[in-house]
Design an enzyme around this catalytic site. Structure first.
Site, mmCIF file in Angstrom:
data_model
loop_
_atom_site.group_PDB
_atom_site.id
_atom_site.type_symbol
_atom_site.label_atom_id
_atom_site.label_comp_id
_atom_site.label_asym_id
_atom_site.label_seq_id
_atom_site.Cartn_x
_atom_site.Cartn_y
_atom_site.Cartn_z
ATOM 1 N N GLY A 12 59.859 38.183 47.532
ATOM 2 C CA GLY A 12 58.398 38.098 47.486
ATOM 3 C C GLY A 12 57.950 36.653 47.634
ATOM 4 O O GLY A 12 58.766 35.717 47.628
ATOM 5 N N ASP A 13 56.628 36.469 47.814
ATOM 6 C CA ASP A 13 56.025 35.130 47.944
ATOM 7 C C ASP A 13 56.568 34.351 49.135
ATOM 8 O O ASP A 13 56.595 33.118 49.123
ATOM 9 C CB ASP A 13 56.241 34.290 46.664
ATOM 10 N N LYS A 16 53.791 36.004 53.261
ATOM 11 C CA LYS A 16 53.361 37.121 54.121
ATOM 12 C C LYS A 16 51.860 37.069 54.369
ATOM 13 O O LYS A 16 51.396 37.321 55.472
ATOM 14 C CB LYS A 16 53.718 38.473 53.464
ATOM 15 N N GLY A 17 51.106 36.744 53.294
ATOM 16 C CA GLY A 17 49.648 36.727 53.402
ATOM 17 C C GLY A 17 49.178 35.790 54.497
ATOM 18 O O GLY A 17 48.308 36.127 55.297
ATOM 19 N N GLY A 42 50.564 38.838 44.996
ATOM 20 C CA GLY A 42 49.504 37.832 45.078
ATOM 21 C C GLY A 42 49.671 37.065 46.371
ATOM 22 O O GLY A 42 50.649 36.370 46.561
ATOM 23 N N HIS A 43 48.740 37.257 47.290
ATOM 24 C CA HIS A 43 48.792 36.533 48.565
ATOM 25 C C HIS A 43 47.787 35.400 48.510
ATOM 26 O O HIS A 43 46.657 35.596 48.070
ATOM 27 C CB HIS A 43 48.340 37.410 49.725
ATOM 28 N N GLN A 175 55.709 42.247 47.957
ATOM 29 C CA GLN A 175 56.990 41.928 47.326
ATOM 30 C C GLN A 175 58.014 41.536 48.411
ATOM 31 O O GLN A 175 57.623 41.075 49.465
ATOM 32 C CB GLN A 175 57.506 43.092 46.454
ATOM 33 N N LEU A 281 58.174 25.503 56.768
ATOM 34 C CA LEU A 281 59.100 24.579 57.424
ATOM 35 C C LEU A 281 58.691 23.142 57.084
ATOM 36 O O LEU A 281 59.526 22.252 56.951
ATOM 37 C CB LEU A 281 59.072 24.790 58.943
HETATM 38 P P1 GTP Z 1 53.545 38.453 47.665
HETATM 39 O O1 GTP Z 1 52.864 39.579 48.323
HETATM 40 O O2 GTP Z 1 53.126 38.206 46.245
HETATM 41 O O3 GTP Z 1 55.028 38.568 47.757
HETATM 42 O O4 GTP Z 1 53.108 36.992 48.329
HETATM 43 P P2 GTP Z 1 53.084 36.302 49.770
HETATM 44 O O5 GTP Z 1 54.333 36.614 50.536
HETATM 45 O O6 GTP Z 1 51.804 36.582 50.475
HETATM 46 O O7 GTP Z 1 53.140 34.737 49.428
HETATM 47 P P3 GTP Z 1 52.219 33.862 48.469
HETATM 48 O O8 GTP Z 1 50.894 33.719 49.116
HETATM 49 O O9 GTP Z 1 52.299 34.326 47.067
HETATM 50 O O10 GTP Z 1 53.027 32.462 48.493
HETATM 51 C C1 GTP Z 1 53.164 31.659 49.567
HETATM 52 C C2 GTP Z 1 52.528 30.269 49.280
HETATM 53 O O11 GTP Z 1 52.881 29.391 50.320
HETATM 54 C C3 GTP Z 1 51.009 30.288 49.278
HETATM 55 O O12 GTP Z 1 50.541 29.324 48.365
HETATM 56 C C4 GTP Z 1 50.617 29.899 50.719
HETATM 57 O O13 GTP Z 1 49.352 29.262 50.823
HETATM 58 C C5 GTP Z 1 51.718 28.929 51.026
HETATM 59 N N1 GTP Z 1 52.148 28.903 52.429
HETATM 60 C C6 GTP Z 1 52.359 29.944 53.272
HETATM 61 N N2 GTP Z 1 52.870 29.523 54.450
HETATM 62 C C7 GTP Z 1 53.003 28.174 54.329
HETATM 63 C C8 GTP Z 1 53.519 27.162 55.191
HETATM 64 O O14 GTP Z 1 53.979 27.422 56.300
HETATM 65 N N3 GTP Z 1 53.500 25.876 54.720
HETATM 66 C C9 GTP Z 1 53.020 25.539 53.472
HETATM 67 N N4 GTP Z 1 53.051 24.270 53.097
HETATM 68 N N5 GTP Z 1 52.535 26.484 52.638
HETATM 69 C C10 GTP Z 1 52.548 27.765 53.051
HETATM 70 P P1 IMP Z 2 56.831 43.980 38.431
HETATM 71 O O1 IMP Z 2 56.757 44.327 39.870
HETATM 72 O O2 IMP Z 2 55.580 43.344 37.890
HETATM 73 O O3 IMP Z 2 57.330 45.135 37.600
HETATM 74 O O4 IMP Z 2 57.953 42.824 38.279
HETATM 75 C C1 IMP Z 2 59.324 43.056 38.552
HETATM 76 C C2 IMP Z 2 59.930 41.830 39.239
HETATM 77 O O5 IMP Z 2 59.360 41.678 40.531
HETATM 78 C C3 IMP Z 2 59.665 40.495 38.507
HETATM 79 O O6 IMP Z 2 60.780 39.655 38.743
HETATM 80 C C4 IMP Z 2 58.448 39.940 39.232
HETATM 81 O O7 IMP Z 2 58.372 38.545 39.133
HETATM 82 C C5 IMP Z 2 58.750 40.387 40.662
HETATM 83 N N1 IMP Z 2 57.555 40.565 41.516
HETATM 84 C C6 IMP Z 2 56.752 41.643 41.596
HETATM 85 N N2 IMP Z 2 55.794 41.462 42.521
HETATM 86 C C7 IMP Z 2 56.014 40.250 43.057
HETATM 87 C C8 IMP Z 2 55.382 39.511 44.106
HETATM 88 O O8 IMP Z 2 54.426 39.951 44.742
HETATM 89 N N3 IMP Z 2 55.888 38.292 44.381
HETATM 90 C C9 IMP Z 2 56.973 37.798 43.727
HETATM 91 N N4 IMP Z 2 57.620 38.449 42.748
HETATM 92 C C10 IMP Z 2 57.134 39.667 42.423
HETATM 93 MG MG MG Z 3 52.821 36.191 46.142
#
Ligand code: GTP
Ligand code: IMP
Ligand code: MG
Length: 335
Positions: A12-13, A16-17, A42-43, A175, A281
């Site tokens: 996750g994180d 993707k957003g 959280g995106h 995720q 990157l």
């Molecule tokens: P989940 O659905 O919770 O798994 O999250 P996600 O995959 O959408 O990612 P999330 O937004 O939680 O985390 C990515 C973080 O990196 C955010 O703070 C973005 O603003 C940042 N980000 C994304 N792409 C880039 C990049 O190419 N460079 C930098 N510096 N930041 C980035």
């Molecule tokens: P839950 O999904 O809240 O039950 O959490 C289970 C595990 O998944 C924990 O390690 C969380 O930190 C992780 N997790 C769930 N959703 C996310 C996400 O969107 N980004 C990153 N970790 C996540």
């Molecule tokens: Mg996230």
């Protein structure tokens, strides 16, 4: 490509957003439909001086008129969803599936127990307990909620109709592959499968309707909560190298390790990836910050991307070089 599925390749994180908002902005998708678990995601999307923090709505918020849908597999926290709809004034674009079920206060309370919050390190957003109640067939659907009932309908029907009409559909996973209940590091996982097949099932499209599967990785591996993370870096090194990150939902410090080629290859197989995105990157190679052209990358950055392609066996079509939506290298010759 009429339909594209986007999923996370690590924990996750992965960003993707940001990648989703970039492709919906540049390629004009007609619909963005969210699968995945629920508001534990959280995106963060940064665009035009605005920072969008999204837990329930699809990340195509920043690109009207793309319609925003939530598939029946997703759990809905009414407060979180209604807040986001109001904050971004997108009510007329939203459709939630009538079979989505609700997260209630008691689920959030149960998610803060010693076992879930303490041992597993959940996000505490109620998703695990709400999914278990759903499996017991005790959960309430969105139709029992006065305001949500008004924006509910048959998402699967609509999405399949869009595809029949040759329209473009983006299916958004949340995720990451190794948080999957089936394919992840059990018991340190989320409460559902979150690989591409599950995301399709969440929104109600069959496997033969998918044209492109984009698996998103970060240029290094991160994880929040408990569970194994091979090669985890000590906090001092994370700080020295400027890699510090905090979770969007919980504010917890993200644990960090180098890019895991072995896991990335497994993720490509489990999701049947057609192409990859690599975000951040610029964090690994600061001299790449804001670049938008592959040929302008330094030799060491190109070497890293080529090593990913070689060892994972799939081409990298999108590369993130900064948080802003436009900070992307799009290799159109790849996909
Ligand atoms: P989940 O659905 O919770 O798994 O999250 P996600 O995959 O959408 O990612 P999330 O937004 O939680 O985390 C990515 C973080 O990196 C955010 O703070 C973005 O603003 C940042 N980000 C994304 N792409 C880039 C990049 O190419 N460079 C930098 N510096 N930041 C980035
Ligand atoms: P839950 O999904 O809240 O039950 O959490 C289970 C595990 O998944 C924990 O390690 C969380 O930190 C992780 N997790 C769930 N959703 C996310 C996400 O969107 N980004 C990153 N970790 C996540
Ligand atoms: Mg996230």
């Amino acid at each position: 490509m009429p339909s594209t599925v986007v999923v996370g390749g690590f924990f996750g994180d992965e960003g993707k957003g940001k990648i989703i908002s970039y492709i919906t902005f540049t390629e004009k998708f007609d619909v963005a439909v969210r699968g995945g678990v629920g508001p534990n995601a959280g995106h963060t999307v940064v665009h035009g001086g605005m920072t969008y923090k999204l837990r329930m709505l699809p990340s195509a918020v920043a690109s009207p008129p793309t319609r925003l849908m939530i598939g029946p597999g997703v759990l809905i926290d009414p407060t979180v969803l209604l807040d986001e709809i109001q904050k971004y004034s997108v009510g007329s674009r939203v459709l939630v599936d009538r079979n989505c079920t609700l997260i209630e206060e008691k689920h959030i309370y149960a998610d803060r127990s010693d076992h879930l919050r303490g041992k597993i390190g959940t996000t505490g957003t109620g998703t695990g307990p709400a999914n278990s109640e759903r499996v017991l067939r005790n959960a309430k659907t969105v139709m029992t909620h006065q305001e949500l009932g008004k924006i509910a309908g048959n998402v699967s029907d609509e999405v399949n109709q869009y595809l029949d009409d040759g329209k473009r559909v983006l299916v958004e996973g949340t995720q990451g592959t190794f948080l999957s209940l089936y394919h992840g590091t059990y018991p340190f996982v989320t409460s559902k499968d979150v690989t591409a097949s599950a995301i399709c099932s969440d929104v109600g499209i069959g496997p033969k309707r998918v044209d492109e599967i984009l698996v998103v990785f970060k240029a290094f591996t991160t994880r929040v909560g408990e569970g194994p993370l091979e090669g985890e870096l000590p906090i001092e090194e994370i700080e020295r190298r400027g890699l510090t990150e905090r979770g969007t939902v919980t504010g917890r410090r993200r644990r960090i390790a180098p890019f895991d080629f072995r896991l990335a290859r497994v993720a490509a197989v489990l999701n049947s990836a057609t192409n990859l995105a690599i975000t951040k990157l610029d964090v690994l190679f600061p001299e790449t910050s804001g670049l938008r052209d592959f040929d302008s990358l330094t030799k060491r950055a190109i070497k890293f991307i080529e090593e990913v392609e070689l060892r994972v066996g799939v081409k990298v079509s999108l590369i993130g070089t900064g948080p802003e939506l436009s900070e992307v290298i799009h290799r159109k010759e790849v996909a």
